[in-house]
Motif scaffolding. Structure first.
Motif, PDB file in Angstrom:
ATOM      1  N   TYR A 181       3.073   1.410  -3.427  1.00  0.00           N
ATOM      2  CA  TYR A 181       2.445   1.250  -4.985  1.00  0.00           C
ATOM      3  C   TYR A 181       1.004   1.616  -4.835  1.00  0.00           C
ATOM      4  CZ  TYR A 181       6.196  -2.127  -5.104  1.00  0.00           C
ATOM      5  OH  TYR A 181       7.565  -2.790  -5.300  1.00  0.00           O
ATOM      6  N   GLY A 182       0.707   2.144  -3.568  1.00  0.00           N
ATOM      7  CA  GLY A 182      -0.868   2.487  -3.899  1.00  0.00           C
ATOM      8  C   GLY A 182      -1.936   1.587  -3.935  1.00  0.00           C
ATOM      9  N   ALA A 195       0.839  -1.220   0.116  1.00  0.00           N
ATOM     10  CA  ALA A 195       0.134   0.087  -0.079  1.00  0.00           C
ATOM     11  C   ALA A 195       0.855   1.321  -0.029  1.00  0.00           C
ATOM     12  CB  ALA A 195      -0.740  -0.122   1.127  1.00  0.00           C
ATOM     13  N   THR A 196       1.945   1.151   0.846  1.00  0.00           N
ATOM     14  CA  THR A 196       2.890   2.473   0.913  1.00  0.00           C
ATOM     15  C   THR A 196       3.572   2.436  -0.502  1.00  0.00           C
ATOM     16  OG1 THR A 196       2.978   2.072   3.323  1.00  0.00           O
ATOM     17  CG2 THR A 196       4.869   3.312   2.406  1.00  0.00           C
ATOM     18  N   GLN A 205      -9.240   4.847  -0.152  1.00  0.00           N
ATOM     19  CA  GLN A 205      -8.643   5.518  -1.171  1.00  0.00           C
ATOM     20  C   GLN A 205      -7.434   4.824  -1.510  1.00  0.00           C
ATOM     21  OE1 GLN A 205      -8.337   9.261   0.705  1.00  0.00           O
ATOM     22  NE2 GLN A 205     -10.253   9.807   0.021  1.00  0.00           N
ATOM     23  N   ALA A 206      -6.783   5.246  -2.811  1.00  0.00           N
ATOM     24  CA  ALA A 206      -5.570   4.722  -3.417  1.00  0.00           C
ATOM     25  C   ALA A 206      -4.520   4.778  -1.980  1.00  0.00           C
ATOM     26  CB  ALA A 206      -5.191   5.488  -4.528  1.00  0.00           C
ATOM     27  N   GLY A 207      -3.804   3.811  -1.892  1.00  0.00           N
ATOM     28  CA  GLY A 207      -2.846   3.916  -1.089  1.00  0.00           C
ATOM     29  C   GLY A 207      -3.240   3.237   0.227  1.00  0.00           C
TER      30      GLY A 207
END
Length: 335
Positions: free
Chosen positions: A178-179, A175-176, A245-247
């Motif tokens: 590559y979102g 997540a950190t 949300q993205a990430g």
């Protein structure tokens, strides 16, 4: 809430995986199921689960290993998959004591395989929901406070728990970096029809009906937050429909919020079966935890999740299914 692109459900022949796939199909989704049908427990049960959905033209069953990164990435690319319910894993706390390498392969390599496939999804990954476990909380005393997602999870008492916590950390890194939007669900003792034979309630039912003695570990002092399969599916699908949300990467408990003592569960099962069990009281086994208790306020706030099925009703439904599946007649009613 159906979408044109199919959803990948790993572990689709498993207890939770098949139930989630069935719910998604019922609302009009296309589902690609992936499972290796391993022999950890009766493969015929896995085949029978899949047979419940195999006739649906929107369902495709792929037999393969989730740790095969090329296979998973190929499925995601070929079918334009943007949503994944990653429910495949090597389950079982006690089994991990004697078969540690199996957990490294299925849980760690398998999770990384799915992360990589989601990261490289041609259309981008809209949401990856994956199964974690209440075992990450370690062995804790039962208090009036449920286990919360922000509680420390630094003392796993089994390799299974350690792999599940490791998967959560891998997901956080993706997540950190590559979102990749993800939700990890910490399951609390899932039970019900079509369940896993290695679970206590399932094994107790078999032994009680066969007139065999049941082994009661922890001298009966353990407690579990038993969660009925339909309620679990409500939570999984509700979360899948609400990506961060993205990430974003969030961890959510999914349980019943009503821990029940082991002896209370046995009594409820005896009442449903109409048989008093012969019991052998034994100490706790390595890797077991004393109690589980889910604080479910976070998933409630997100999805409106409300467990509906209490243990007595859930065990009733399980026993009805068990008798039907095994062709065991119910006892004659007393006049």
């Amino acid at each position: 809430m159906a979408h044109p692109a199919p959803i990948l459900v790993t572990g689709a022949a498993g207890f939770v995986g098949q139930a989630v796939a069935s719910r998604l199909l019922a609302r009009g989704e296309q589902v690609i199921g992936l499972d290796n049908f391993n022999a950890y427990y009766d493969v015929a049960l896995k085949e029978a689960r899949v047979a419940q959905v195999a006739a649906d033209p929107r369902f495709t069953m792929v037999r393969g290993d989730v740790a095969d990164a090329g296979l998973v990435a190929g499925l995601v690319a070929e079918h334009g998959i943007r949503r994944i319910a990653h429910l495949a894993a090597q389950a079982g706390v006690r089994y991990s004591i004697d078969h540690p390498l199996t957990y490294g392969h299925a849980n760690l390599q398998g999770h990384l395989s799915v992360l990589e496939a989601a990261r490289h999804a041609p259309g981008g990954c809209a949401h990856l929901v994956y199964a974690s476990s209440s075992s990450v909380y370690g062995d804790r005393p039962l208090t009036g406070q449920g286990f919360r997602e922000d509680d420390p999870c630094v003392a796993p008492v089994s390799l299974y728990a350690a792999t599940k916590r490791s998967c959560e950390l891998m997901s956080q890194s993706y997540a950190t970096l590559y979102g990749l939007p993800q939700s990890g669900l910490r399951f609390f003792t899932v039970y019900g029809p079509w369940g896993r034979p290695d679970m206590a309630y399932f094994g107790f039912t078999r032994k009680i009906l066969a007139g065999e003695t049941i082994d009661v570990f922890g001298e009966g002092r353990m407690a579990r937050d038993f969660t009925f399969i339909d309620d679990i599916v409500d939570g999984v699908v509700g979360v899948l429909d609400r990506p961060p949300q993205a990430g974003g990467h969030r961890l959510l408990n999914i349980g019943d919020n009503q821990p029940v003592g082991l002896m209370e569960m046995i009594a409820a099962l005896e009442a449903e079966l109409g048989v008093r069990a012969a019991r052998r009281m034994l100490p706790m086994q390595p890797g077991d935890v004393t109690a589980t208790f889910a604080d479910i306020s976070a998933i409630q706030q997100l999805t409106g999740y409300r467990p509906q099925v209490r243990l007595a009703e859930g065990l009733k439904r399980f026993v009805l299914w068990y008798r039907d599946y095994h062709g065991i007649a119910a006892p004659a009613a007393v006049a």
